[in-house]
Each structure stands twice: as structure tokens, then as C-alpha cells.
Design a protein around this motif. Structure first.
Motif, PDB file in Angstrom:
ATOM      1  N   HIS A 203      37.949  38.965  42.057  1.00 11.28           N
ATOM      2  CA  HIS A 203      36.735  39.552  42.149  1.00 11.28           C
ATOM      3  C   HIS A 203      36.297  40.610  40.949  1.00 11.28           C
ATOM      4  CE1 HIS A 203      32.887  40.980  44.071  1.00 11.28           C
ATOM      5  NE2 HIS A 203      33.352  42.215  43.948  1.00 11.28           N
ATOM      6  N   ARG A 204      35.146  40.546  40.442  1.00  8.92           N
ATOM      7  CA  ARG A 204      34.508  41.539  39.675  1.00  8.92           C
ATOM      8  C   ARG A 204      33.362  42.161  40.254  1.00  8.92           C
ATOM      9  NH1 ARG A 204      34.378  41.371  33.366  1.00  8.92           N
ATOM     10  NH2 ARG A 204      36.447  41.359  33.606  1.00  8.92           N
ATOM     11  N   ALA A 205      32.862  43.315  40.579  1.00 12.00           N
ATOM     12  CA  ALA A 205      31.763  43.700  40.958  1.00 12.00           C
ATOM     13  C   ALA A 205      30.463  43.454  40.107  1.00 12.00           C
ATOM     14  CB  ALA A 205      31.780  45.261  41.317  1.00 12.00           C
TER      15      ALA A 205
ATOM     16  N   MET B  27      33.147  50.185  37.021  1.00 13.19           N
ATOM     17  CA  MET B  27      33.612  48.923  37.097  1.00 13.19           C
ATOM     18  C   MET B  27      34.694  48.846  38.162  1.00 13.19           C
ATOM     19  SD  MET B  27      34.923  45.687  35.130  1.00 13.19           S
ATOM     20  CE  MET B  27      36.441  46.040  35.435  1.00 13.19           C
ATOM     21  N   TYR B  28      35.826  49.722  37.774  1.00 10.66           N
ATOM     22  CA  TYR B  28      36.883  49.673  38.658  1.00 10.66           C
ATOM     23  C   TYR B  28      36.538  50.159  40.061  1.00 10.66           C
ATOM     24  CZ  TYR B  28      40.105  50.005  34.645  1.00 10.66           C
ATOM     25  OH  TYR B  28      40.792  49.704  33.467  1.00 10.66           O
TER      26      TYR B  28
ATOM     27  N   ILE C 167      39.207  40.869  47.107  1.00  2.87           N
ATOM     28  CA  ILE C 167      39.641  41.043  45.973  1.00  2.87           C
ATOM     29  C   ILE C 167      40.118  39.963  45.144  1.00  2.87           C
ATOM     30  CG2 ILE C 167      41.745  42.129  45.894  1.00  2.87           C
ATOM     31  CD1 ILE C 167      39.890  44.665  44.491  1.00  2.87           C
TER      32      ILE C 167
ATOM     33  N   THR D 216      34.346  47.523  42.000  1.00  4.25           N
ATOM     34  CA  THR D 216      35.080  46.161  42.365  1.00  4.25           C
ATOM     35  C   THR D 216      36.071  46.669  43.624  1.00  4.25           C
ATOM     36  OG1 THR D 216      35.129  45.394  40.264  1.00  4.25           O
ATOM     37  CG2 THR D 216      36.803  44.763  41.593  1.00  4.25           C
ATOM     38  N   ARG D 217      36.758  47.513  43.615  1.00  2.31           N
ATOM     39  CA  ARG D 217      37.548  47.942  44.562  1.00  2.31           C
ATOM     40  C   ARG D 217      37.130  48.387  45.887  1.00  2.31           C
ATOM     41  NH1 ARG D 217      43.062  48.756  42.909  1.00  2.31           N
ATOM     42  NH2 ARG D 217      43.417  50.683  44.249  1.00  2.31           N
TER      43      ARG D 217
ATOM     44  N   GLY E 238      39.511  44.371  38.898  1.00  2.00           N
ATOM     45  CA  GLY E 238      38.312  43.470  38.181  1.00  2.00           C
ATOM     46  C   GLY E 238      38.385  42.960  37.010  1.00  2.00           C
TER      47      GLY E 238
ATOM     48  N   GLU F  34      34.194  47.134  46.930  1.00  2.00           N
ATOM     49  CA  GLU F  34      33.907  45.811  47.504  1.00  2.00           C
ATOM     50  C   GLU F  34      34.982  44.893  47.949  1.00  2.00           C
ATOM     51  OE1 GLU F  34      31.450  43.982  44.736  1.00  2.00           O
ATOM     52  OE2 GLU F  34      29.864  45.561  44.611  1.00  2.00           O
ATOM     53  N   GLY F  35      36.061  44.740  47.214  1.00  2.00           N
ATOM     54  CA  GLY F  35      36.738  43.888  47.386  1.00  2.00           C
ATOM     55  C   GLY F  35      38.035  44.188  48.289  1.00  2.00           C
TER      56      GLY F  35
END
Length: 492
Positions: A332-334, A345-346, A93, A349-350, A327, A352-353
Motif C-alpha cells: 500500500h501507498r497512501a 508519504m511514510y 499495508i 502510508t504506515r 510505501g 493507514e496500512g
């Protein structure tokens, strides 16, 4: 003998006498680092910065009156923000994050003339006891007794591996529930967690703010004293930093503990504890007795609640601290699909990160802080914490100067061996160390022997708050009596 194998104290003296330059000392470490990629200890190498700092250190040394750490090559755990250098907390992340500022600890070290060789591997966001949750892959213990690769411990696994393998003369670590002391024990080095508030947390990526404390990981107790003095001190940028003078910890190493009282807590005799740990503990107590200390049995009755309380409080604070990784601002940002809004988005991102262990702790922490469970879990854990702190206060009020316990319930285990379906098995590694963080006390791990397999084992000494000098003196006596000089055979 290669200069990278020296202690900080020996290198300091050689640098001051002009027997070696900081550049040559640094080159010796950089060469060792490049030959040790198998260990996965250094994750961001900074040779250019190191050589620039070494040249500046040589100029200071020539001018005279250089501080103790001037010209000393160190490794920095990836949890410390270092200006312009990736600082990822071993998490995807924070991929690509290069801070615009320097942590207070690294600022202090660089002001003292220390040399940064690079950033060290660790468990993601310092969550783990085996350095297996890192986005960089595992760090590996330089000790090897069969065909397995062993854990260097966690979360400061890269720091422990780097110091034990002589890749640097010392390293920074952080300790939230044993993350300096357990890896130190697993790799045969010294690690001290100072009193909470002794070392600034500013610029160190937060895990659990009321428990985190940075400290040194070194090849000897004397080195730990030198290094700790340079890291310590009041910092107005950290509201939990204590406004206390920093004593000369090295001067406290008199080697005299006659008449001191050492407590042996009966609650640390765990069911199923390996006989080797029991023997090591007994022998350690005898060494301190032979040095003139009085050994007394003590009780810390709330010890059995320490792990459950820790694994409520630490994840609760983590879920709060890690909410900022969303993000939006950094890291990192998805990649979003059409129609995705801010919530998606939150979430993406979380997801994945963060790795699985961090996700688990965030979920546990959010659960125990939620409206229906706050009193049942979090508030109850805080009350237990107060009782654990009181246990130690009573022991010290009864004249105990230090407490001797095992550092870990075993020697280093194989990478992958504990990654079973039950994360609680891994959490049990912290059984002897978490009480010290809950009570905010200083604790040090000292290597005192090898087990039957030939792996290092350590004992822990716990001291009174703010009396790291006294604690290190006890550790110094134990270190000298144990005479631990074993080093891992080079296989990497």
C-alpha cells in the motif's frame, strides 16, 4: 465418511493403495471450504493451483515411491510468501502484494507433492492471540457451545479453525510466543513449535526474528510428525537455520516412555488458574506416570519475568522488521496531498496500512530501542531471556526428558470479549507459551479433554533442543492415553 475428515496418515495410505485420487481428496476439501465462509478461515482460495498440484500428485503416485505428503491438501498461513498468490500477513499495508518467489517451507511442501488449497487467516503480522487484528476480519472457532462466536486463538487462528473444521488435512502455522500452540489448544488439534532453527524462516514475513518459528497444525500427533519432517531442514538462505539432519519423526513414535523423566514446573501454577486447568494438568501427569514415566517437580524460577521480557523483545524486533513497509517498494501507498514529501508519504502510508495492535507494538518497540531506554528495557530483557534459557538447561541437565504444563490459561473465549481497554489482558494468554520461544525450545500442544462447557483444552509438552522426535513420542503417549476424539458439531 468424507475424505476431508481424514488424517494425513490415513489419506497417505489410501492414496498409495489407489483407494482415492489426490484430485478427489482435494475436491472434498474444496467443497468443505466453500461451505465454510462463515468461519473466515480461508482468505485467498486457490482451487486452480490445488487441482493442478493434485493432478501432478496423482501422476507421481502412479509412478510409485511418492513422498509422504504427495497429494495431501493443506492450508498455508498468510504469513508464508507464495509465488503469484496474495501474501498479505493479514495487513492492509501489503494489500495487492503477490510475491515473485516461494518461501522455503512452501517450496519444500510442494516438492513433496503437497496441494495448496489457499491462504489462511491470521492476526495482522502475527500479532495477536485471538485472530481479531486481521484486515480480513475475524476467524471463527468451529467449536460452539452457546450463541456466541468463539475465538480460534491467534495468531494462527485461520490455520487452527481450518484443521479443526476439516477444511484441510493440515495447515502451516508460525509461533513467536504461542501462535501455534494456543490456537491448537483452543480448537482441539495438535500444534508443534519446533526448535528455533529447525525450519527455515526464509520467505516467511518476519515479526520477531529471534523468536519466530514455523510448524505444522494437524489432527493428530502422527500427522504432526509426518508434516514436520517435510517442513524441516537446513536452508543456506536463512542464517539462523541449523545445519542438522532431519530425523524420521514418525519412526520416533514408539509409544514407549518407560523410565523417562517428566518435569512439572511449580512456577506454572498461576494465581487464579481455573480449577479445570489444574485438574487437566494433574490428569495429564498421571497418564504419563501410568505409561511408565517418572513425574518430578522442577523449578523454572525466572518464569515470572517471561511475559514482560517477551513484550519488550518481540516489539523491539518487530519495530525493526516492520520499518521496511514504507510505501516505496511494494504494498500500500497512501494518496498524498500537494506539497507532501517523502516523510509525509511514510507517515500516511504506515498510519493507514497498520492496524492498532501493530501500531502499538511498533511504538513500544521503538521506545525500548531508543537511546535513553535501550539499557533499561531491551538489554535488561535480553539478560532475563538468558536466565530463562538457563532455567531450562539446568532442568534438562538434571535428567528431565520433557516438561508438562498447561497450554493456555483458559478454553476459548468469545470474540470481542477480551478487546477491553487493557491489551495486557490479551497478552496474558501467552503466559505458558512465551518461555519456550525465549529459550528456543520445541513445544507441542495436545488436546486432552473438554471443559464443563464442552470446549477443548490442551496440555503443552516442552522438549530438549533438536529432540522433536522424543517430544512427539511423549505427545503420542499423552494423546493415546487421553483418547480425545471430540469434534465440533457442524453449525456453519
Amino acid at each position: 465418511m468424507n475424505a476431508n475428515t481424514w488424517t494425513i496418515a490415513a489419506a497417505r495410505d489410501a492414496l498409495r493403495k489407489g483407494e482415492i485420487s489426490a484430485v478427489d481428496l482435494t475436491m472434498s476439501c474444496l467443497t468443505a471450504i466453500d461451505a465454510a465462509d462463515t468461519l473466515g478461515a480461508f482468505v485467498h482460495k486457490t482451487p486452480d493451483i490445488a487441482l493442478d498440484q493434485a493432478r501432478a500428485a496423482d501422476a507421481r503416485l502412479k509412478a510409485g515411491a511418492a513422498p509422504d505428503l504427495c497429494g495431501i491438501p493443506l492450508g498455508i498461513k498468510d504469513l508464508f510468501c507464495t509465488k503469484g498468490v496474495p501474501s498479505q500477513a493479514a495487513s492492509n499495508i501489503l494489500r495487492g502484494f503477490r510475491p515473485e518467489y516461494e518461501s522455503t517451507v512452501t517450496t519444500r511442501l510442494f516438492d513433496a507433492g503437497a496441494v495448496m488449497l489457499g491462504k489462511l487467516n491470521m492476526d495482522e503480522f502475527a500479532m495477536g492471540s485471538s485472530n481479531e487484528t486481521s484486515c480480513y476480519g475475524n476467524a471463527v472457532n468451529p467449536w460452539k457451545v452457546d450463541d456466541r462466536k468463539l475465538t480460534p486463538g491467534g495468531s494462527s487462528g485461520g490455520s487452527a479453525a481450518a484443521v479443526a473444521a476439516d477444511l484441510c488435512l493440515g495447515a502451516t502455522g508460525t509461533d513467536t510466543g504461542g501462535s501455534i500452540r494456543q490456537p491448537a489448544a483452543f480448537t482441539g488439534i495438535v500444534g508443534i513449535k519446533p526448535t528455533y532453527g529447525r525450519v527455515s524462516r526464509w520467505g516467511v514475513v518476519a515479526f520477531a526474528s529471534s523468536l519466530d518459528q514455523a510448524g505444522p497444525m494437524t489432527k493428530s500427533v502422527r500427522d504432526a510428525a509426518i508434516f514436520l519432517a517435510a517442513m524441516s531442514g537446513h536452508d543456506p538462505k536463512d542464517s539462523t537455520s541449523a545445519d542438522l539432519a532431519v530425523p524420521d519423526f514418525e519412526a520416533a513414535l514408539t509409544g514407549d516412555i518407560r523410565g523417562k523423566k517428566i518435569g512439572i514446573p511449580k512456577e506454572y501454577r498461576m494465581d487464579g488458574m481455573p480449577a479445570e486447568i489444574e485438574t487437566l494438568w494433574h490428569n495429564g501427569a498421571e497418564m504419563l506416570r501410568d505409561a511408565g514415566a517418572e513425574i518430578v517437580d522442577i523449578s523454572l524460577p525466572h518464569t515470572k519475568y517471561a511475559l514482560p521480557a517477551y513484550y519488550v523483545i518481540a516489539p523491539a524486533e518487530a519495530s525493526s522488521n516492520l520499518a521496511r513497509y514504507d510505501g516505496v517498494r511494494y504494498g500500500h501507498r497512501a494518496t498524498l496531498s500537494a506539497g507532501d514529501g517523502i516523510t509525509e508519504m511514510y507517515e500516511k502510508t504506515r498510519a493507514e496500512g497498520f492496524g492498532p495492535e501493530v501500531q502499538r507494538r511498533i511504538m513500544v518497540g521503538t521506545y525500548v530501542l531508543s537511546a535513553g531506554f535501550y539499557d533499561a528495557y531491551y538489554n535488561r530483557a535480553r539478560k532475563v531471556r538468558a536466565l530463562i534459557k538457563r532455567d531450562f538447561e539446568l532442568a534438562f541437565a538434571n535428567g528431565v526428558d520433557a516438561i508438562l504444563t498447561p497450554a493456555t490459561p483458559s478454553s476459548a473465549f468469545g470474540l470481542g470479549e477480551m478487546a477491553s481497554a487493557d491489551p495486557v489482558e490479551m497478552y496474558l494468554n501467552d503466559v505458558f507459551t512465551v518461555t519456550v520461544n525465549l529459550a528456543g525450545l520445541p513445544g507441542v500442544s495436545v488436546p486432552v479433554g473438554l471443559d464443563a462447557k464442552g470446549l477443548p483444552m490442551g496440555l503443552q509438552l516442552i522438549g530438549r533442543p533438536w529432540e522433536e522426535g522424543d517430544l512427539l513420542n511423549h505427545a503420542y503417549v499423552l494423546e493415546r492415553a487421553a483418547g480425545f476424539v471430540a469434534k465440533p458439531g457442524k453449525w456453519w
